[in-house]
Design an enzyme around this catalytic site. Structure first.
Site, mmCIF file in Angstrom:
data_model
loop_
_atom_site.group_PDB
_atom_site.id
_atom_site.type_symbol
_atom_site.label_atom_id
_atom_site.label_comp_id
_atom_site.label_asym_id
_atom_site.label_seq_id
_atom_site.Cartn_x
_atom_site.Cartn_y
_atom_site.Cartn_z
ATOM 1 N N GLU A 1 0.825 -1.212 0.000
ATOM 2 C CA GLU A 1 0.000 0.000 0.000
ATOM 3 C C GLU A 1 0.858 1.260 0.000
ATOM 4 O O GLU A 1 0.565 2.237 0.691
ATOM 5 C CB GLU A 1 -0.967 -0.003 1.194
ATOM 6 C CG GLU A 1 -2.074 -1.032 1.054
ATOM 7 C CD GLU A 1 -3.218 -0.814 2.022
ATOM 8 O OE1 GLU A 1 -3.349 0.305 2.553
ATOM 9 O OE2 GLU A 1 -3.987 -1.751 2.246
ATOM 10 N N GLY A 2 1.899 1.248 -0.799
ATOM 11 C CA GLY A 2 2.825 2.373 -0.859
ATOM 12 C C GLY A 2 4.001 2.105 0.055
ATOM 13 O O GLY A 2 3.853 2.125 1.283
#
Length: 815
Positions: A497-498
């Site tokens: 998620e990043g």
């Protein structure tokens, strides 16, 4: 006399600037003191003040500056203002600005934070957390799931589907639970005792087809898929990242070409997909795949647009040409995760989520969903893992004895225990109160990046500290090890998620500087619209903010004019320090943007330190809000103070490092004189607080119980024993046991027990025979020590257990 008048003028200007009262009061101060100086014989001071008043009038009064100064500044701004790409514009427009915007102003209005109290869960939500979540987690043993099965048990999969764990965000009209963000957070914190279970439940309820369908789906798509997702008939996954598109998801090379193809003898208008995705959670078992791809219409079959951009579609698993089912092995916790490939996969246009009119809207859809999902899933898992670590690390260090004393009483162990307690408290405050903001209608884009980065880093640090204080107990893997597998899996949360490196260096400040700043977005909009009047208002309002932040940062650093904050005496000084650092942060942010301009995008270490300042201020705000709203228990005051001292120390460190590395040295020196005129003053938390916190979480105390209130602490609901429940039971009897330990140790030292009585059990029996223990005391210690030994024991296995290929075994001891 001249010096006195100068100080009066300076004080008056600082007072006016602090309040951002505008140009007229500043002109008034300079004019009045200038007249007094003139009649007092201080001609040079009077001249300086009159000139200052004239310059301020020309630059500060709109009727004077609009015709000569503003056009020149506007022309220069157009040349140096950074260009914002379309993908950046989408990210900037996604989400809302709330408390993060207040921190950018340098004068945060606490009313805007405190007005929305965290009201807790509904009865239905609380019952689900207490019952269904407890039942689910009590069916999980980390070793069994990660090593023996590499999967959840079938009965647990069936239970999750039956109880609608995958439908938490789906409205009740479609058969879902329609839980609040607070409830989703509470569920995931409870399930976080097992990373595989938390991820399996969390991901479909954050970035996934369910949320996209709820927000953007057509009525037909919602009516078909949402009931099936809610009750588990459909298991979703979402294909975004790939070999060449990880953190930079906008560069995905997967294509969808609009074309016509015969299906069942009929010509159908649709999309031919070619894609390769990796790291897709639930892909191996998913029945329906959400897919992000770049959509093109080279033949103009839909109209004049050739490149639609990123688009999202929903594709059944059995669609021809899609390869799905293989697995990756995520480090530590092999939850269902794998690749998906597609070669000339044809789908009709109505597979696009939201229908044909949503073609090309995929990036906006994803960013809007991510801004909420990143606040919930991984941060909640981190907070839950932290609470579980409080239970296990605190319990183990109290019952583990070395040198005839519990290791929790050794200062070398107390330091990591205190860090575990404080980071858990910070994580819980941040997750719970940010979820409350979401339930109030906010879509916190910048806070989502703050929580994702800092709380998953806290998780890694907490688990490292917990592993350290356990020693050999948790470095030996097996069914009894309740931390080791989760510790090794912490790297997953850091990466997905990043990636955290990119989140810190590019996203937190990079997005916040434009999105949350009171004036920058208005200035850029005025540039794009060529609106000189709007630019004049924004630019000179911005200038007033800079002077105001400088005045506030300088005076508050000197202890003058401390901010008026709505907090009690125990927390007031921390809130006042936060307000001071907010002004310093705002000033430094403006200095960085002004001196570096568009280059700031590439100066990631500068951006990262500004992001660190903003993040620590945000987290400290959440701790203050939590302290303000909840009923404190015994020991919580010390925990709050340690946590805030820790965060403010980190804020000041980030400020100092920013000033050391800002390329424009004259500006950096000036900023240091304004923001740190007395140097760095916030020390790390004191050892006395660390000792108190370590004892508080390693004994049966109200604050230990409060920190673990959302964790799995009970036993007997399922098939797996709960180590936290075992430790809690031991701690309840600890005071009695400790007295008896000391009695036996003292008797042994005096020679009243046999010198061969080296094991605790042998001393208990000898103490009973010698009349040192009563029968009741001996029985108590036998039972107590039996549980202690069980908690200290580690697993061992047959020699050939770990060889997957038994033919490779070497007989090291032939007969």
């Amino acid at each position: 006399m001249t010096l006195i008048l100068f100080l009066i003028a300076l004080g008056g200007l600082l007072f006016v600037l602090r309040r951002e009262s505008g140009a007229k009061p500043a002109i008034g101060v300079m004019a009045v003191v200038g007249v007094i100086a003139l009649f007092s014989g201080s001609g040079w001071l009077a001249l300086v003040l009159f000139v200052g008043a004239a310059v301020t009038a020309m630059a500060g009064l709109p009727q004077f500056r609009i015709n000569w100064l503003t056009p020149r500044v506007f022309a220069m701004f157009k040349k140096v203002a950074p260009k914002v790409s379309e993908t950046e514009k989408v990210a900037l427009e996604a989400g809302t600005v709330g408390w993060d915007g207040e921190l950018f102003t340098g004068r945060p209005d606490w009313h805007n934070l405190l007005i929305n109290r965290h009201t807790g869960l509904s009865d239905e939500e609380q019952a689900f957390v207490d019952n269904q979540c407890t039942q689910a987690i009590s069916m999980c043993n980390a070793w069994d799931l990660a090593v023996e099965r590499a999967d959840l048990p079938k009965e647990l999969w069936d239970f999750l589907k039956k109880e609608k764990f995958f439908g938490m965000i789906i409205p009740k009209e479609y058969g879902g639970l329609e839980f609040s963000a607070k409830a989703q957070t509470a569920v995931l914190q409870k399930l976080a005792a097992n990373e595989m279970l938390m991820v399996t439940v969390g991901v479909p309820n954050s970035l996934g087809p369910g949320e996209l369908l709820v927000k953007y789906g057509t009525e037909e798509q919602k009516n078909y898929y949402l009931p099936r997702l809610a009750d588990g008939r459909e298991v979703p996954c979402f294909g975004l990242t790939g070999p060449r598109a990880g953190s930079d998801a906008t560069s995905l090379p997967d294509t969808g070409i609009v074309c016509k193809q015969k299906v069942d003898g009929k010509e159908v208008l649709g999309i031919r997909l070619n894609f390769e995705k990796r790291w897709i959670t639930l892909a191996p078992v998913a029945t329906v795949v959400g897919l992000a791809f770049r959509m093109f219409d080279p033949d103009g079959l839909l109209g004049d647009t050739k490149d639609y951009g990123i688009t999202c579609a929903l594709i059944p698993r059995d669609t021809d040409g899609m390869e799905i089912g293989r697995r990756h092995c995520p480090i530590g916790t092999p939850f269902m995760n794998g690749p998906i490939k597609g070669k000339d996969v044809f789908i009709p246009l109505d597979y696009i989520i939201g229908g044909q009119e949503m073609a090309g809207q995929g990036w906006r859809m994803l960013v809007e969903c991510l801004s909420v999902g990143r606040c919930i899933t991984l941060p909640s898992g981190a907070a839950g893992a932290a609470a579980y670590s409080v239970g296990t690390a605190g319990g183990f260090t109290r019952i583990r004895r070395q040198f005839n004393t519990p290791v929790a009483d050794m200062e070398g162990v107390q330091a990591p225990l205190a860090r575990i307690a404080a980071k858990t408290y910070i994580a819980q405050s941040a997750v719970n109160h940010t979820a409350n903001m979401i339930d109030r209608g906010e879509k916190p884009a910048v806070p989502s990046a703050i929580l994702k980065y800092h709380l998953t880093e806290f998780q890694r640090e907490i688990l490292t500290d917990a592993m350290d204080v356990h020693g050999g107990k948790t470095v030996t893997l097996g069914p009894r090890n309740y931390l080791g597998i989760g510790f090794s899996g912490a790297a997953v949360s850091i990466t997905v998620e990043g990636a955290n490196i990119m989140t810190r260096s590019l996203m937190i400040f990079g997005q916040g500087a434009i999105r949350c700043h009171p004036y920058v977005l208005k200035e850029l909009a005025a540039k794009d619209n060529d609106d000189i009047k709007a630019f004049d208002e924004a630019f000179f309002g911005h200038a007033g903010l800079i002077f105001g932040n400088a005045a506030r940062a300088f005076t508050q650093a000197l202890g003058v004019g401390k901010a008026d904050v709505p907090f009690d005496s125990a927390s007031r000084k921390y809130a006042q320090a936060l307000a001071r650092f907010s002004s310093a942060f705002g000033l430094c942010a403006d200095a960085a943007m002004t001196t570096l301009g568009g280059e700031l995008k590439m100066r990631e270490l500068i951006s990262a330190r500004l992001g660190d300042m903003l993040s620590n201020l945000y987290l400290a705000s959440m701790v203050l809000k939590n302290w303000h709203e909840t009923q404190p228990v015994e020991g919580e005051k010390e925990l709050m103070q340690y946590s805030l001292a820790f965060l403010l120390h980190r804020t000041e460190q980030a400020l100092d490092e920013f000033l050391q590395n800002l390329p424009n040295r004259p500006v950096a020196l000036a900023l240091r004189a304004v923001t740190l005129p007395l140097g760095c003053r916030w020390d790390a938390p004191h050892d006395d607080l660390a000792r108190k916190l370590a004892r508080a979480i390693s004994t049966d105390t109200p604050i230990r119980n409060k920190l673990m209130a959302g964790a799995w602490t009970t036993d007997g609901e399922g098939t797996v024993e709960n180590p936290v429940a075992r430790y809690n039971g031991l701690l309840k009897d600890y005071d009695k046991a400790e007295q008896l330990y000391r009695k036996a140790t003292k008797a042994y030292a005096k020679g009243e027990l046999p010198m061969t009585a080296l094991h605790p059990e042998e001393r208990f029996e000898a103490a009973l025979e010698a009349g040192i223990y009563t029968k009741e005391e001996a029985d108590f210690m036998r039972q107590y020590e039996q549980v202690v030994l069980e908690m200290l024991t580690v697993d061992d296995f047959p020699f050939d257990e770990f060889a997957r290929n038994k033919d490779t075994l070497i007989d090291h001891n032939p007969a």
